[in-house]
Design an enzyme around this catalytic site. Structure first.
Site, PDB file in Angstrom:
ATOM      1  N   LYS A  21      55.620  75.280   7.732  1.00 34.00           N
ATOM      2  CA  LYS A  21      56.481  74.178   7.281  1.00 34.00           C
ATOM      3  C   LYS A  21      55.735  72.886   7.575  1.00 34.00           C
ATOM      4  CE  LYS A  21      60.987  72.003   8.226  1.00 34.00           C
ATOM      5  NZ  LYS A  21      61.311  71.615   6.867  1.00 34.00           N
ATOM      6  N   THR A  24      59.261  67.603   5.781  1.00 33.92           N
ATOM      7  CA  THR A  24      60.696  67.588   5.987  1.00 33.92           C
ATOM      8  C   THR A  24      61.270  66.597   4.992  1.00 33.92           C
ATOM      9  OG1 THR A  24      62.494  67.354   7.601  1.00 33.92           O
ATOM     10  CG2 THR A  24      60.614  65.852   7.855  1.00 33.92           C
ATOM     11  N   GLU A  74      57.857  73.708   2.539  1.00 31.46           N
ATOM     12  CA  GLU A  74      59.024  73.976   3.388  1.00 31.46           C
ATOM     13  C   GLU A  74      59.125  75.453   3.757  1.00 31.46           C
ATOM     14  OE1 GLU A  74      61.375  72.240   4.840  1.00 31.46           O
ATOM     15  OE2 GLU A  74      61.673  70.358   3.781  1.00 31.46           O
TER      16      GLU A  74
END
Length: 103
Positions: A21, A24, A74
């Site tokens: 990841k 954000t 993500e």
């Protein structure tokens, strides 16, 4: 103890630490982060610190302009990403992408 600068749901911790990841997506309340910022990261649930990240880029996006690239960053499918964003930020359309790397 220093306060955390940004928090993530605990379910994302392992993906962040493993480098799976790398972005954000946040609402306007967290649109102030800039490229080069070094941030202490905590878990949303208990505010426990778990890493430090550096912001590598920022941009804006809408729910309709999210792409497969965003989803990959993500570590989700595009369908999953759109659902997660809609669940976290109902009735919002403008978002801020924060790209980062763990330090």
């Amino acid at each position: 103890m220093q306060p955390n600068d940004i928090t993530f749901f605990q379910r994302f911790q392992d993906d962040i630490l493993a480098g799976r990841k790398t972005i954000t997506i946040r609402d306007e309340s967290e649109s102030h982060f800039k490229t080069g910022d070094v941030l202490r990261v905590g878990r949303f649930e208990d505010d426990g610190y778990f890493c430090t990240i550096e912001v590598t880029a920022t941009s804006t996006v809408t729910l309709d302009t999210l792409t497969e690239k965003h989803a990959k960053q993500e570590n989700m499918t595009l369908t999953e990403l759109k659902k997660v964003i809609a669940d976290i930020y109902p009735d919002q359309t403008q978002f801020y992408v924060i790209e980062f790397k763990c330090l």
